[in-house]
Design a protein around this motif. Structure first.
Motif, PDB file in Angstrom:
ATOM      1  N   VAL B  33     -13.862  -0.897 -14.033  1.00 44.83           N
ATOM      2  CA  VAL B  33     -13.939  -1.988 -13.178  1.00 44.83           C
ATOM      3  C   VAL B  33     -13.829  -3.235 -13.406  1.00 44.83           C
ATOM      4  O   VAL B  33     -15.223  -3.455 -14.006  1.00 44.83           O
ATOM      5  CB  VAL B  33     -14.908  -1.326 -11.955  1.00 44.83           C
ATOM      6  CG1 VAL B  33     -14.945  -2.217 -10.774  1.00 44.83           C
ATOM      7  CG2 VAL B  33     -15.010   0.008 -11.455  1.00 44.83           C
ATOM      8  N   GLY B  34     -13.122  -3.997 -13.395  1.00 40.28           N
ATOM      9  CA  GLY B  34     -13.319  -5.409 -13.837  1.00 40.28           C
ATOM     10  C   GLY B  34     -13.746  -6.375 -13.062  1.00 40.28           C
ATOM     11  O   GLY B  34     -14.746  -7.193 -13.089  1.00 40.28           O
ATOM     12  N   CYS B  35     -13.244  -6.291 -11.758  1.00 39.91           N
ATOM     13  CA  CYS B  35     -13.378  -7.447 -10.763  1.00 39.91           C
ATOM     14  C   CYS B  35     -14.136  -6.927  -9.450  1.00 39.91           C
ATOM     15  O   CYS B  35     -14.703  -7.630  -8.777  1.00 39.91           O
ATOM     16  CB  CYS B  35     -12.085  -8.117 -10.368  1.00 39.91           C
ATOM     17  SG  CYS B  35     -11.015  -7.275  -9.431  1.00 39.91           S
ATOM     18  N   ASP B  36     -13.928  -5.646  -9.252  1.00 38.62           N
ATOM     19  CA  ASP B  36     -14.202  -5.040  -7.986  1.00 38.62           C
ATOM     20  C   ASP B  36     -13.465  -5.726  -6.716  1.00 38.62           C
ATOM     21  O   ASP B  36     -14.000  -5.608  -5.637  1.00 38.62           O
ATOM     22  CB  ASP B  36     -15.847  -5.338  -7.646  1.00 38.62           C
ATOM     23  CG  ASP B  36     -16.526  -4.081  -7.085  1.00 38.62           C
ATOM     24  OD1 ASP B  36     -15.938  -2.981  -7.034  1.00 38.62           O
ATOM     25  OD2 ASP B  36     -17.601  -4.141  -6.592  1.00 38.62           O
ATOM     26  N   THR B  37     -12.595  -6.482  -6.826  1.00 41.66           N
ATOM     27  CA  THR B  37     -11.792  -7.031  -5.776  1.00 41.66           C
ATOM     28  C   THR B  37     -10.493  -7.276  -5.681  1.00 41.66           C
ATOM     29  O   THR B  37      -9.574  -7.725  -5.362  1.00 41.66           O
ATOM     30  CB  THR B  37     -12.062  -8.511  -5.689  1.00 41.66           C
ATOM     31  OG1 THR B  37     -12.014  -9.287  -6.951  1.00 41.66           O
ATOM     32  CG2 THR B  37     -13.621  -8.710  -5.043  1.00 41.66           C
ATOM     33  N   SER B  38      -9.814  -6.110  -6.557  1.00 41.63           N
ATOM     34  CA  SER B  38      -8.436  -5.645  -6.566  1.00 41.63           C
ATOM     35  C   SER B  38      -7.517  -6.828  -7.279  1.00 41.63           C
ATOM     36  O   SER B  38      -6.342  -6.892  -6.826  1.00 41.63           O
ATOM     37  CB  SER B  38      -7.811  -5.149  -5.231  1.00 41.63           C
ATOM     38  OG  SER B  38      -8.545  -3.995  -4.836  1.00 41.63           O
ATOM     39  N   GLN B  39      -8.223  -7.618  -8.080  1.00 42.71           N
ATOM     40  CA  GLN B  39      -7.303  -8.492  -8.811  1.00 42.71           C
ATOM     41  C   GLN B  39      -6.993  -8.492 -10.087  1.00 42.71           C
ATOM     42  O   GLN B  39      -6.033  -8.759 -10.608  1.00 42.71           O
ATOM     43  CB  GLN B  39      -8.115 -10.023  -8.720  1.00 42.71           C
ATOM     44  CG  GLN B  39      -8.385 -10.267  -7.098  1.00 42.71           C
ATOM     45  CD  GLN B  39      -9.232 -11.716  -7.170  1.00 42.71           C
ATOM     46  OE1 GLN B  39      -8.804 -12.546  -7.536  1.00 42.71           O
ATOM     47  NE2 GLN B  39     -10.633 -11.592  -6.608  1.00 42.71           N
ATOM     48  N   CYS B  40      -7.909  -7.955 -10.919  1.00 47.38           N
ATOM     49  CA  CYS B  40      -7.881  -7.719 -12.378  1.00 47.38           C
ATOM     50  C   CYS B  40      -7.023  -6.472 -13.023  1.00 47.38           C
ATOM     51  O   CYS B  40      -6.405  -6.826 -14.012  1.00 47.38           O
ATOM     52  CB  CYS B  40      -9.485  -7.694 -13.197  1.00 47.38           C
ATOM     53  SG  CYS B  40      -9.961  -6.088 -13.055  1.00 47.38           S
ATOM     54  N   GLY B  41      -6.815  -5.574 -12.305  1.00 47.68           N
ATOM     55  CA  GLY B  41      -5.898  -4.579 -12.659  1.00 47.68           C
ATOM     56  C   GLY B  41      -6.337  -3.762 -13.859  1.00 47.68           C
ATOM     57  O   GLY B  41      -5.700  -2.734 -14.460  1.00 47.68           O
ATOM     58  N   ALA B  42      -7.970  -3.675 -14.323  1.00 47.05           N
ATOM     59  CA  ALA B  42      -8.433  -2.642 -15.269  1.00 47.05           C
ATOM     60  C   ALA B  42      -8.516  -1.333 -14.714  1.00 47.05           C
ATOM     61  O   ALA B  42      -8.660  -0.729 -15.646  1.00 47.05           O
ATOM     62  CB  ALA B  42     -10.004  -3.362 -15.761  1.00 47.05           C
ATOM     63  N   CYS B  43      -8.215  -1.238 -13.584  1.00 49.16           N
ATOM     64  CA  CYS B  43      -8.521   0.058 -12.734  1.00 49.16           C
ATOM     65  C   CYS B  43      -7.332   0.872 -12.616  1.00 49.16           C
ATOM     66  O   CYS B  43      -7.094   1.784 -11.910  1.00 49.16           O
ATOM     67  CB  CYS B  43      -9.217  -0.034 -11.687  1.00 49.16           C
ATOM     68  SG  CYS B  43      -8.467  -0.698 -10.371  1.00 49.16           S
ATOM     69  N   VAL B  44      -6.012   0.196 -13.079  1.00 49.73           N
ATOM     70  CA  VAL B  44      -4.753   0.784 -12.811  1.00 49.73           C
ATOM     71  C   VAL B  44      -4.590   2.321 -13.451  1.00 49.73           C
ATOM     72  O   VAL B  44      -5.039   2.513 -14.301  1.00 49.73           O
ATOM     73  CB  VAL B  44      -3.554  -0.157 -13.311  1.00 49.73           C
ATOM     74  CG1 VAL B  44      -2.061   0.527 -13.096  1.00 49.73           C
ATOM     75  CG2 VAL B  44      -3.508  -1.346 -12.332  1.00 49.73           C
ATOM     76  N   VAL B  45      -4.286   3.282 -12.586  1.00 54.44           N
ATOM     77  CA  VAL B  45      -3.924   4.606 -12.937  1.00 54.44           C
ATOM     78  C   VAL B  45      -2.768   4.883 -12.200  1.00 54.44           C
ATOM     79  O   VAL B  45      -2.005   4.242 -11.509  1.00 54.44           O
ATOM     80  CB  VAL B  45      -5.042   5.473 -12.382  1.00 54.44           C
ATOM     81  CG1 VAL B  45      -6.277   5.310 -12.995  1.00 54.44           C
ATOM     82  CG2 VAL B  45      -5.047   5.314 -10.961  1.00 54.44           C
TER      83      VAL B  45
END
Lengths: 133, 160
Positions: B33-45
Protein backbone atom coordinates in the motif's frame (compact mmCIF):
# COMPACT_ATOMS: atom_id res chain seq x y z
CA UNK A 1 29.50 -6.79 -21.27
CA UNK A 2 33.12 -7.82 -21.44
CA UNK A 3 34.22 -5.46 -18.69
CA UNK A 4 35.80 -6.89 -15.57
CA UNK A 5 36.61 -5.22 -12.29
CA UNK A 6 36.07 -1.49 -12.14
CA UNK A 7 33.21 -0.48 -14.41
CA UNK A 8 31.73 -3.96 -14.62
CA UNK A 9 28.00 -4.50 -14.21
CA UNK A 10 27.12 -5.88 -10.83
CA UNK A 11 23.81 -7.58 -10.09
CA UNK A 12 22.38 -6.25 -6.86
CA UNK A 13 22.15 -8.81 -4.08
CA UNK A 14 18.97 -7.33 -2.61
CA UNK A 15 16.95 -7.40 -5.82
CA UNK A 16 15.82 -11.00 -5.58
CA UNK A 17 13.69 -10.43 -2.52
CA UNK A 18 12.20 -7.23 -3.90
CA UNK A 19 11.17 -8.72 -7.24
CA UNK A 20 9.60 -11.77 -5.61
CA UNK A 21 7.57 -9.90 -3.01
CA UNK A 22 9.77 -11.03 -0.16
CA UNK A 23 10.96 -7.60 0.92
CA UNK A 24 10.37 -6.73 4.53
CA UNK A 25 9.27 -3.15 4.87
CA UNK A 26 8.20 -1.60 8.15
CA UNK A 27 4.54 -1.97 7.28
CA UNK A 28 5.09 -5.68 6.56
CA UNK A 29 6.23 -6.48 10.05
CA UNK A 30 4.00 -8.11 12.57
CA UNK A 31 5.24 -8.67 16.11
CA UNK A 32 3.38 -10.13 19.07
CA UNK A 33 1.50 -7.47 21.01
CA UNK A 34 2.07 -4.88 18.31
CA UNK A 35 0.22 -1.57 18.65
CA UNK A 36 -0.24 1.09 16.03
CA UNK A 37 0.67 4.77 16.23
CA UNK A 38 -1.05 7.50 14.28
CA UNK A 39 0.12 11.04 14.03
CA UNK A 40 -2.32 13.89 14.32
CA UNK A 41 -0.96 16.71 12.22
CA UNK A 42 -1.52 20.43 12.12
CA UNK A 43 -3.93 21.66 9.46
CA UNK A 44 -2.50 25.17 9.95
CA UNK A 45 0.71 26.66 8.63
CA UNK A 46 1.42 28.43 11.91
CA UNK A 47 -0.72 28.14 14.98
CA UNK A 48 -0.54 28.41 18.71
CA UNK A 49 -1.63 25.27 20.50
CA UNK A 50 -3.91 26.46 23.28
CA UNK A 51 -5.06 23.04 24.37
CA UNK A 52 -5.42 19.52 23.09
CA UNK A 53 -8.56 17.74 24.15
CA UNK A 54 -7.89 14.02 24.09
CA UNK A 55 -11.12 12.89 25.78
CA UNK A 56 -13.09 11.97 22.66
CA UNK A 57 -10.14 10.08 21.18
CA UNK A 58 -9.52 8.23 24.45
CA UNK A 59 -13.13 7.06 24.46
CA UNK A 60 -12.88 5.45 21.04
CA UNK A 61 -12.77 1.67 21.15
CA UNK A 62 -9.27 0.32 20.75
CA UNK A 63 -7.46 3.53 21.66
CA UNK A 64 -4.77 2.93 24.24
CA UNK A 65 -3.38 6.39 24.62
CA UNK A 66 -2.97 9.86 23.20
CA UNK A 67 0.36 11.57 23.63
CA UNK A 68 1.07 15.25 23.11
CA UNK A 69 4.14 17.46 22.97
CA UNK A 70 3.60 18.57 26.55
CA UNK A 71 3.79 14.99 27.75
CA UNK A 72 6.92 14.37 25.78
CA UNK A 73 8.48 17.38 27.45
CA UNK A 74 7.22 16.33 30.89
CA UNK A 75 8.78 12.91 30.36
CA UNK A 76 12.10 14.52 29.69
CA UNK A 77 12.29 13.33 26.12
CA UNK A 78 14.59 15.75 24.37
CA UNK A 79 14.49 17.47 21.04
CA UNK A 80 15.38 16.08 17.64
CA UNK A 81 19.06 16.62 17.21
CA UNK A 82 21.23 17.23 14.23
CA UNK A 83 23.16 14.08 13.41
CA UNK A 84 26.18 15.94 12.15
CA UNK A 85 27.04 19.15 13.93
CA UNK A 86 29.05 21.64 11.94
CA UNK A 87 30.75 24.00 14.38
CA UNK A 88 32.20 27.39 13.59
CA UNK A 89 35.90 27.74 12.84
CA UNK A 90 36.50 29.40 16.20
CA UNK A 91 34.96 26.40 17.93
CA UNK A 92 31.58 27.97 18.73
CA UNK A 93 29.06 25.14 18.66
CA UNK A 94 26.52 25.08 15.88
CA UNK A 95 23.28 26.79 16.77
CA UNK A 96 20.52 24.25 16.75
CA UNK A 97 16.81 24.96 16.93
CA UNK A 98 14.78 23.33 19.67
CA UNK A 99 12.82 20.91 17.56
CA UNK A 100 10.51 18.81 19.63
CA UNK A 101 9.33 15.54 18.01
CA UNK A 102 5.79 16.78 18.67
CA UNK A 103 4.87 20.46 18.59
CA UNK A 104 4.56 21.76 22.15
CA UNK A 105 3.15 25.31 22.12
CA UNK A 106 3.15 26.09 18.45
CA UNK A 107 2.69 24.18 15.21
CA UNK A 108 4.97 25.58 12.56
CA UNK A 109 3.82 24.02 9.31
CA UNK A 110 0.91 22.16 7.79
CA UNK A 111 1.62 18.57 8.76
CA UNK A 112 3.61 19.36 11.91
CA UNK A 113 2.86 16.48 14.28
CA UNK A 114 0.92 17.63 17.33
CA UNK A 115 -0.22 14.35 18.90
CA UNK A 116 0.17 10.60 18.64
CA UNK A 117 -2.74 8.22 19.01
CA UNK A 118 -1.76 4.69 19.99
CA UNK A 119 -4.31 2.02 19.19
CA UNK A 120 -4.82 -1.72 19.11
CA UNK A 121 -5.61 -1.96 15.42
CA UNK A 122 -4.73 -0.18 12.23
CA UNK A 123 -8.27 0.67 11.36
CA UNK A 124 -11.06 2.08 13.39
CA UNK A 125 -13.72 -0.56 13.96
CA UNK A 126 -16.64 -0.16 11.54
CA UNK A 127 -15.64 3.06 9.85
CA UNK A 128 -14.85 2.31 6.25
CA UNK A 129 -11.29 2.71 5.12
CA UNK A 130 -10.43 5.59 7.39
CA UNK A 131 -7.34 5.54 9.51
CA UNK A 132 -7.72 6.78 13.06
CA UNK A 133 -7.27 10.49 12.88
CA UNK B 1 -11.09 -17.04 -4.03
CA UNK B 2 -7.96 -18.62 -5.39
CA UNK B 3 -4.74 -16.82 -4.49
CA UNK B 4 -1.63 -17.92 -6.33
CA UNK B 5 -3.18 -21.29 -7.02
CA UNK B 6 -4.29 -21.88 -3.44
CA UNK B 7 -7.99 -21.86 -2.60
CA UNK B 8 -8.72 -19.62 0.35
CA UNK B 9 -12.00 -19.06 2.10
CA UNK B 10 -12.34 -16.45 4.85
CA UNK B 11 -15.04 -14.34 6.35
CA UNK B 12 -14.08 -10.68 6.58
CA UNK B 13 -15.76 -7.36 7.29
CA UNK B 14 -17.62 -5.97 4.27
CA UNK B 15 -15.28 -3.03 3.99
CA UNK B 16 -12.10 -5.14 3.77
CA UNK B 17 -10.12 -4.14 0.73
CA UNK B 18 -8.46 -6.82 -1.34
CA UNK B 19 -5.04 -5.43 -0.48
CA UNK B 20 -5.77 -5.62 3.25
CA UNK B 21 -7.16 -9.10 2.80
CA UNK B 22 -3.92 -10.18 1.14
CA UNK B 23 -1.60 -8.39 3.55
CA UNK B 24 -3.38 -8.75 6.86
CA UNK B 25 -5.68 -11.74 6.59
CA UNK B 26 -3.43 -13.92 4.45
CA UNK B 27 -0.16 -12.37 5.64
CA UNK B 28 1.11 -11.92 2.09
CA UNK B 29 2.95 -8.64 2.32
CA UNK B 30 4.49 -8.63 -1.14
CA UNK B 31 1.63 -6.46 -2.36
CA UNK B 32 2.13 -2.96 -1.01
CA UNK B 33 0.00 0.00 0.00
CA UNK B 34 1.81 3.08 -1.19
CA UNK B 35 -0.75 5.84 -1.26
CA UNK B 36 -4.07 4.52 -0.03
CA UNK B 37 -5.79 6.58 -2.72
CA UNK B 38 -5.42 4.38 -5.82
CA UNK B 39 -2.81 6.54 -7.45
CA UNK B 40 0.52 4.85 -6.94
CA UNK B 41 -0.02 1.31 -8.22
CA UNK B 42 2.13 -0.43 -5.58
CA UNK B 43 -0.86 -2.69 -4.88
CA UNK B 44 -1.42 -4.01 -8.41
CA UNK B 45 -2.33 -7.71 -8.58
CA UNK B 46 -3.92 -9.83 -11.28
CA UNK B 47 -7.62 -10.54 -10.92
CA UNK B 48 -8.69 -13.22 -13.37
CA UNK B 49 -5.67 -12.34 -15.47
CA UNK B 50 -6.14 -8.57 -15.48
CA UNK B 51 -3.95 -6.10 -13.63
CA UNK B 52 -5.99 -4.27 -11.00
CA UNK B 53 -5.27 -2.04 -8.06
CA UNK B 54 -6.11 -4.16 -5.05
CA UNK B 55 -6.70 -1.07 -2.90
CA UNK B 56 -9.63 -0.18 -5.14
CA UNK B 57 -11.37 -3.53 -4.79
CA UNK B 58 -13.27 -4.96 -1.91
CA UNK B 59 -12.19 -8.48 -1.07
CA UNK B 60 -15.84 -9.55 -1.21
CA UNK B 61 -16.13 -8.07 -4.70
CA UNK B 62 -13.62 -10.55 -6.08
CA UNK B 63 -14.89 -13.52 -4.13
CA UNK B 64 -14.54 -16.50 -6.45
CA UNK B 65 -11.90 -14.82 -8.60
CA UNK B 66 -8.43 -16.00 -9.30
CA UNK B 67 -5.82 -13.68 -7.85
CA UNK B 68 -2.13 -13.70 -8.69
CA UNK B 69 0.22 -11.58 -6.62
CA UNK B 70 3.93 -10.89 -6.92
CA UNK B 71 4.59 -13.90 -4.67
CA UNK B 72 2.86 -16.19 -7.14
CA UNK B 73 4.14 -14.80 -10.39
CA UNK B 74 7.08 -17.13 -10.85
CA UNK B 75 6.74 -20.88 -10.79
CA UNK B 76 8.84 -21.04 -7.66
CA UNK B 77 12.03 -22.25 -9.24
CA UNK B 78 12.78 -19.71 -11.90
CA UNK B 79 12.12 -15.99 -11.99
CA UNK B 80 9.34 -14.84 -14.27
CA UNK B 81 10.85 -13.10 -17.33
CA UNK B 82 9.55 -9.71 -16.10
CA UNK B 83 11.16 -10.22 -12.69
CA UNK B 84 14.41 -11.28 -14.35
CA UNK B 85 14.32 -8.24 -16.62
CA UNK B 86 13.78 -5.84 -13.71
CA UNK B 87 16.86 -7.26 -12.02
CA UNK B 88 18.96 -7.28 -15.17
CA UNK B 89 18.07 -3.71 -16.14
CA UNK B 90 18.21 -2.21 -12.65
CA UNK B 91 14.51 -1.46 -12.77
CA UNK B 92 14.35 -1.02 -9.03
CA UNK B 93 16.12 0.61 -6.17
CA UNK B 94 14.19 0.50 -2.91
CA UNK B 95 11.79 -2.03 -4.41
CA UNK B 96 8.61 -0.67 -2.87
CA UNK B 97 6.82 0.06 -6.16
CA UNK B 98 8.31 -3.00 -7.83
CA UNK B 99 5.59 -5.59 -7.11
CA UNK B 100 3.00 -3.28 -8.67
CA UNK B 101 5.30 -2.39 -11.54
CA UNK B 102 5.99 -6.03 -12.32
CA UNK B 103 2.33 -7.07 -12.13
CA UNK B 104 1.25 -4.13 -14.31
CA UNK B 105 4.07 -4.85 -16.75
CA UNK B 106 3.19 -8.53 -17.04
CA UNK B 107 -0.41 -7.69 -17.89
CA UNK B 108 0.75 -5.04 -20.34
CA UNK B 109 2.99 -7.51 -22.13
CA UNK B 110 0.21 -10.09 -22.26
CA UNK B 111 -2.16 -7.57 -23.80
CA UNK B 112 0.37 -6.61 -26.46
CA UNK B 113 1.55 -9.85 -28.02
CA UNK B 114 2.52 -7.84 -31.10
CA UNK B 115 5.26 -6.22 -29.03
CA UNK B 116 5.68 -2.94 -27.19
CA UNK B 117 7.34 0.36 -27.94
CA UNK B 118 8.62 2.87 -25.46
CA UNK B 119 5.72 5.30 -25.88
CA UNK B 120 3.16 2.58 -25.18
CA UNK B 121 5.03 1.35 -22.11
CA UNK B 122 5.31 4.88 -20.73
CA UNK B 123 1.65 5.61 -21.39
CA UNK B 124 0.52 2.35 -19.82
CA UNK B 125 2.66 2.89 -16.75
CA UNK B 126 0.63 5.97 -15.95
CA UNK B 127 -0.92 4.32 -12.92
CA UNK B 128 2.36 3.22 -11.35
CA UNK B 129 4.56 5.64 -9.50
CA UNK B 130 8.24 5.12 -8.68
CA UNK B 131 10.00 7.54 -6.42
CA UNK B 132 13.58 6.44 -6.66
CA UNK B 133 14.89 4.77 -9.78
CA UNK B 134 13.06 6.87 -12.28
CA UNK B 135 11.25 5.25 -15.12
CA UNK B 136 14.04 4.84 -17.64
CA UNK B 137 15.24 1.46 -16.42
CA UNK B 138 11.73 0.25 -15.66
CA UNK B 139 10.73 0.95 -19.26
CA UNK B 140 13.90 -0.74 -20.49
CA UNK B 141 13.14 -3.79 -18.34
CA UNK B 142 9.58 -4.05 -19.65
CA UNK B 143 10.68 -3.74 -23.27
CA UNK B 144 13.30 -6.43 -22.74
CA UNK B 145 10.85 -8.72 -20.95
CA UNK B 146 8.35 -8.25 -23.75
CA UNK B 147 10.95 -9.52 -26.22
CA UNK B 148 11.94 -12.45 -24.02
CA UNK B 149 8.33 -13.47 -23.56
CA UNK B 150 7.59 -13.22 -27.27
CA UNK B 151 10.47 -15.61 -27.87
CA UNK B 152 9.71 -18.14 -25.17
CA UNK B 153 5.92 -18.37 -25.08
CA UNK B 154 6.09 -21.45 -22.87
CA UNK B 155 7.63 -19.58 -19.96
CA UNK B 156 5.14 -16.76 -20.22
CA UNK B 157 2.12 -18.96 -19.71
CA UNK B 158 2.27 -18.76 -15.96
CA UNK B 159 1.80 -14.99 -16.14
CA UNK B 160 -1.79 -15.06 -17.27
Amino acid sequence: MGIEGVGARVARKEDKRFITGAGRYTDDMVVPGMKHAFFVRSPHAHAEIRKIDTKAAMKMPGVIGVLTGKEIKADGIGNLICGWMVHSKDGTPMKMGAWSPLAVDRARYVGDAVAIVVAETKRKPATPRKPWW
Amino acid sequence: MVVNGRTVSKTVEDRTLLVHFLRETLGMTGTHVGCDTSQCGACVVHVDGKAMKSCTLLAAQVSGSEIVTIEGLSDGTELHPVQAAFREHHGLQCGFCTPGMIMAATDMINRHPEGLDEATVRAELEGNICRCTGYHNIVAAILAASKTMAKGKGKAKKAA
